[in-house]
Design a protein around this motif. Structure first.
Motif, PDB file in Angstrom:
ATOM      1  N   LYS A   1       0.861  -1.192   0.000  1.00 50.25           N
ATOM      2  CA  LYS A   1       0.000   0.000   0.000  1.00 50.25           C
ATOM      3  C   LYS A   1       0.886   1.226   0.000  1.00 50.25           C
ATOM      4  CE  LYS A   1      -3.444  -2.087   2.889  1.00 50.25           C
ATOM      5  NZ  LYS A   1      -3.627  -2.200   4.262  1.00 50.25           N
ATOM      6  N   TYR A  39      -1.984   4.712   4.136  1.00 54.73           N
ATOM      7  CA  TYR A  39      -1.749   4.559   5.567  1.00 54.73           C
ATOM      8  C   TYR A  39      -2.108   5.823   6.329  1.00 54.73           C
ATOM      9  CZ  TYR A  39       0.614   0.044   5.739  1.00 54.73           C
ATOM     10  OH  TYR A  39       0.905  -1.286   5.707  1.00 54.73           O
ATOM     11  N   LYS A  57      -5.737   6.351   6.656  1.00 56.42           N
ATOM     12  CA  LYS A  57      -6.354   5.451   7.643  1.00 56.42           C
ATOM     13  C   LYS A  57      -6.052   5.920   9.051  1.00 56.42           C
ATOM     14  CE  LYS A  57      -6.835   1.015   5.403  1.00 56.42           C
ATOM     15  NZ  LYS A  57      -6.231  -0.291   5.246  1.00 56.42           N
ATOM     16  N   ILE A  58      -4.813   6.359   9.260  1.00 55.79           N
ATOM     17  CA  ILE A  58      -4.435   6.808  10.608  1.00 55.79           C
ATOM     18  C   ILE A  58      -5.272   8.008  10.999  1.00 55.79           C
ATOM     19  CG2 ILE A  58      -2.596   7.833  11.959  1.00 55.79           C
ATOM     20  CD1 ILE A  58      -0.650   6.119  10.372  1.00 55.79           C
ATOM     21  N   GLY A 112      -8.703   6.767  11.779  1.00 57.52           N
ATOM     22  CA  GLY A 112      -8.810   5.760  12.827  1.00 57.52           C
ATOM     23  C   GLY A 112      -8.376   6.236  14.189  1.00 57.52           C
ATOM     24  N   ILE A 113      -7.367   7.062  14.245  1.00 58.04           N
ATOM     25  CA  ILE A 113      -6.788   7.377  15.545  1.00 58.04           C
ATOM     26  C   ILE A 113      -7.120   8.785  16.010  1.00 58.04           C
ATOM     27  CG2 ILE A 113      -4.625   7.712  16.763  1.00 58.04           C
ATOM     28  CD1 ILE A 113      -3.481   5.440  15.357  1.00 58.04           C
ATOM     29  N   ASP A 124     -10.072   9.807  18.190  1.00 55.96           N
ATOM     30  CA  ASP A 124     -10.198   9.201  19.518  1.00 55.96           C
ATOM     31  C   ASP A 124      -9.791  10.173  20.605  1.00 55.96           C
ATOM     32  OD1 ASP A 124      -9.450   5.684  18.978  1.00 55.96           O
ATOM     33  OD2 ASP A 124     -11.309   6.825  19.062  1.00 55.96           O
ATOM     34  N   PHE A 169      -8.785  11.002  24.420  1.00 55.07           N
ATOM     35  CA  PHE A 169      -8.091  10.208  25.425  1.00 55.07           C
ATOM     36  C   PHE A 169      -8.998   9.979  26.622  1.00 55.07           C
ATOM     37  CE2 PHE A 169      -5.021   8.263  27.903  1.00 55.07           C
ATOM     38  CZ  PHE A 169      -4.941   8.871  29.148  1.00 55.07           C
ATOM     39  N   ARG A 197      -8.500   4.580  31.609  1.00 56.94           N
ATOM     40  CA  ARG A 197      -9.261   3.447  32.133  1.00 56.94           C
ATOM     41  C   ARG A 197      -8.607   2.957  33.393  1.00 56.94           C
ATOM     42  NH1 ARG A 197      -8.736  -0.391  27.716  1.00 56.94           N
ATOM     43  NH2 ARG A 197      -8.852  -1.888  29.394  1.00 56.94           N
ATOM     44  N   TYR A 242      -4.246  -8.512  32.904  1.00 54.51           N
ATOM     45  CA  TYR A 242      -5.071  -7.303  32.960  1.00 54.51           C
ATOM     46  C   TYR A 242      -6.455  -7.603  32.431  1.00 54.51           C
ATOM     47  CZ  TYR A 242      -0.421  -5.371  33.250  1.00 54.51           C
ATOM     48  OH  TYR A 242       0.872  -5.123  33.629  1.00 54.51           O
ATOM     49  N   GLU A 291     -13.031  -5.954  13.579  1.00 51.60           N
ATOM     50  CA  GLU A 291     -13.613  -6.028  14.912  1.00 51.60           C
ATOM     51  C   GLU A 291     -14.711  -4.998  15.126  1.00 51.60           C
ATOM     52  OE1 GLU A 291     -11.684  -7.088  18.113  1.00 51.60           O
ATOM     53  OE2 GLU A 291     -10.282  -8.412  17.099  1.00 51.60           O
TER      54      GLU A 291
END
Lengths: 73, 507
Positions: free
Chosen positions: B2, B7, B10-11, B14-15, B18, B20, B23, B88, B122
């Protein structure tokens, strides 16, 4: 109350510990240990009872690595 | 390869979006490692059935919670773990990723690919443990599931949404019946799932190869936890397969799921329970061995139209020892399913294949899941076979019997011959109806027994080629009327004449 261990990249001063105690009320300042771990780069990791709260830069970089690996699939 | 631009795109999607969120992760450390099971210390806020991840990436599932210890079954190589290792909590219930791309794939019970291709995405995960749909969500079974096997479709019909147990000794053809049912779903818009529990790797490879050869892998999913995999995976395999089936069923599709076999599943659960020191009951099985299978099989149902109308038909397979169907696991599963197909070694060895014992096999849905055409011919078939079974003991005294008995024996032996079928040679509904009609009407009574199979082959040949319109009409109407019977009779007479002529020529 069980001991809380805070791992940080450099020694935390009192104002920083107060900030953490305000955010996480379960921290008992009299039963607290601060351990230096340079590999964390920045931030803290709090161990209390069986719980871990990872607020370190090393942890976030690890998450990023996992995310990138997943995207590549 | 690719390009870097792909890339980077997609980054970005995808990222970057998000935010922060920190957890609170629970951690535990290994205190004991037993065969496939690890006992951990710590992990105070854990819930049952949650997935955990060890430091070296091996996953586990919480199955035992005590005051100060947690029992975890290890879904990987437990030999890589050592005392003191940290684990974990992932915060996820045990689940498997589900997408439409699962069709055609071979997976293991945690969703990892075994066919060398990419892991499935997923985006959506289905939980392994789920309470089956309640009464309000269901409707009675009414649509047939054609297996392509004459004996089953005529006498022990299976409907979409039914659970039908296939039970027999080793080597009697249980897997063959299940795989043939899968092969016959070509073009029927049914998703097929084959779940191999504790099977030989060579056998699973053979099944995959068979499905590929008949071009049915495109609408099938194969889930394999072979005998070499850890027992924890063998325990979870049927639940993973069921979760995948539920994904398709919730979309309104019809699903056929084969559990091969539940005996080995019970053995795997027994091993886990004994290692976890749970109290042993009859035959050393734990107390909840019935619930183990009942909660699995209850999830196979027929949903009402209001909830999508999807169905999931389950064909669990159970292996008996020495034909003992009154053993613990077989009796449990017989009481759960809506009927059973008994396969007997004696029948198999004497050449009756599929080796189905019609007398004790039953389908509790029965005629409700049969097309009208089949119902018309099957009732006479059942009667003839029942009479034959009653007289079967007298077949050795053939010369001393009266005409009536001889007639029954003759008819019964011809019909038994018709019901024999080679493996992977499946018949459509119209072909099945035609040959059974010919047998029950008595047109084969005059034919010698060794010529019956030849007659059947020739009959099918003629019907598929020269007289294909008869078959088409039966398929469309899904019934036989008098004009169809007249047409079929002409074909039968023609072929019988052929046989008589060839006999005369030989003499």
């Amino acid at each position: 109350m069980e001991k809380t261990i805070i791992y940080s990249a450099y020694k935390l001063d009192q104002s920083e510990v107060d900030l953490l105690t305000r955010k996480f009320p379960f921290i008992d300042q009299s039963n607290l240990e601060n351990v230096i771990d340079k590999t964390l780069i920045a931030g803290v990791v709090i161990y209390h009872h069986s719980q871990i709260i990872d607020l370190s830069l090393k942890g976030r970089l690890n998450n990023l690595e996992k995310k990138l690996y997943e995207i590549d699939r | 390869m690719k390009s870097i631009d792909d890339y980077l795109k997609k980054i970005k999607t995808g990222i970057v979006p998000d935010k922060f969120k920190f957890r609170i992760t629970e951690v535990g450390s290994v205190v004991e490692i037993k065969d496939g099971v690890a006992i951990l210390d710590g992990m105070d806020n854990v819930s049952f059935g949650e997935l955990v991840e060890f430091e070296n990436g091996i996953k586990g599932m919480v199955i035992d919670i005590g005051i100060d210890k947690v029992g975890i079954i290890i879904l990987g190589d437990y030999l890589k773990l050592g005392s003191g290792d940290k684990a974990y909590l992932t915060g996820l219930q045990a689940s498997i990723p589900v997408t439409d791309d699962l069709l055609g794939r071979v997976l293991d019970p945690i969703g990892q690919p075994l066919d060398g291709l990419n892991s499935p995405s997923e985006r959506m995960r289905n939980p392994l443990e789920k309470i089956a749909p309640g009464v309000v969500y269901r409707q009675p079974v009414s649509v047939p599931l054609q297996t392509g096997i004459k004996a089953i479709d005529a006498l022990i019909p299976i409907g979409r949404g039914q659970r039908e147990l296939i039970i027999g000794d080793r080597g009697t053809g249980k897997t063959t019946i299940a795989v043939d049912s899968i092969i016959n779903q070509k073009g029927q818009n049914v998703v097929c799932i084959y779940c191999a529990i504790g099977q030989k790797e060579s056998k699973v490879a053979a099944v995959v190869d068979l499905l590929k050869r008949y071009s049915v892998l495109d609408y099938s999913v194969i889930l394999s936890a072979s005998a070499a995999t850890p027992v924890s995976q063998q325990y979870l395999a049927p639940y993973s397969a069921c979760a995948i089936g539920e994904y398709f069923m919730d979309k309104g599709k019809d699903v056929l799921i084969v559990y091969d076999d539940l005996t080995k599943h019970a053995w795997a659960y027994r091993q886990l329970s004994l290692v976890l020191r749970r109290p042993a009951g009859r035959e050393a099985y734990p107390g909840d061995i019935f619930y183990l299978h009942s909660r699995l099989l209850e999830r196979a149902c027929c949903l009402s139209k209001k909830y999508g109308g999807g169905t999931m038909t389950a064909l669990p397979i159970v292996e008996t020892l020495e034909g003992d169907v009154s053993a613990y696991i077989p009796t449990n599963i017989i009481s759960i399913t809506d009927g059973q197909i008994f396969l007997e070694t004696d029948l198999f060895n004497s050449g009756v294949r599929p080796a189905i014992n019609i007398g004790i096999s039953v389908s509790r849905v029965g005629g409700k899941a049969q097309v009208k055409a089949m119902k018309q011919v099957a009732s006479k078939l059942k009667l003839d076979l029942a009479q034959y079974r009653e007289m079967a003991a007298f077949s050795q005294f053939e010369s001393d019997l009266d005409e009536e008995t001889k007639k029954f024996l003759n008819r019964g032996s011809k019909i038994t011959q018709i019901l024999k079928q080679n493996k992977h040679q499946l018949l459509s509904l119209s072909k099945q109806v035609s040959i059974i009609w010919a047998g029950t009407k008595g047109y084969l009574d005059e034919l010698p027994l060794d010529k019956v199979t030849q007659f059947e082959d020739r009959f099918m040949e003629v019907l598929s080629t020269k007289k294909n319109e008869h078959l088409k009409r039966i398929e469309e109407q899904k019934a036989i009327n008098t004009s169809d019977e007249k047409d079929l009779l002409l074909v039968v007479k023609e072929i019988l004449k052929e046989f008589i002529n060839s006999d005369n020529n030989k003499k």
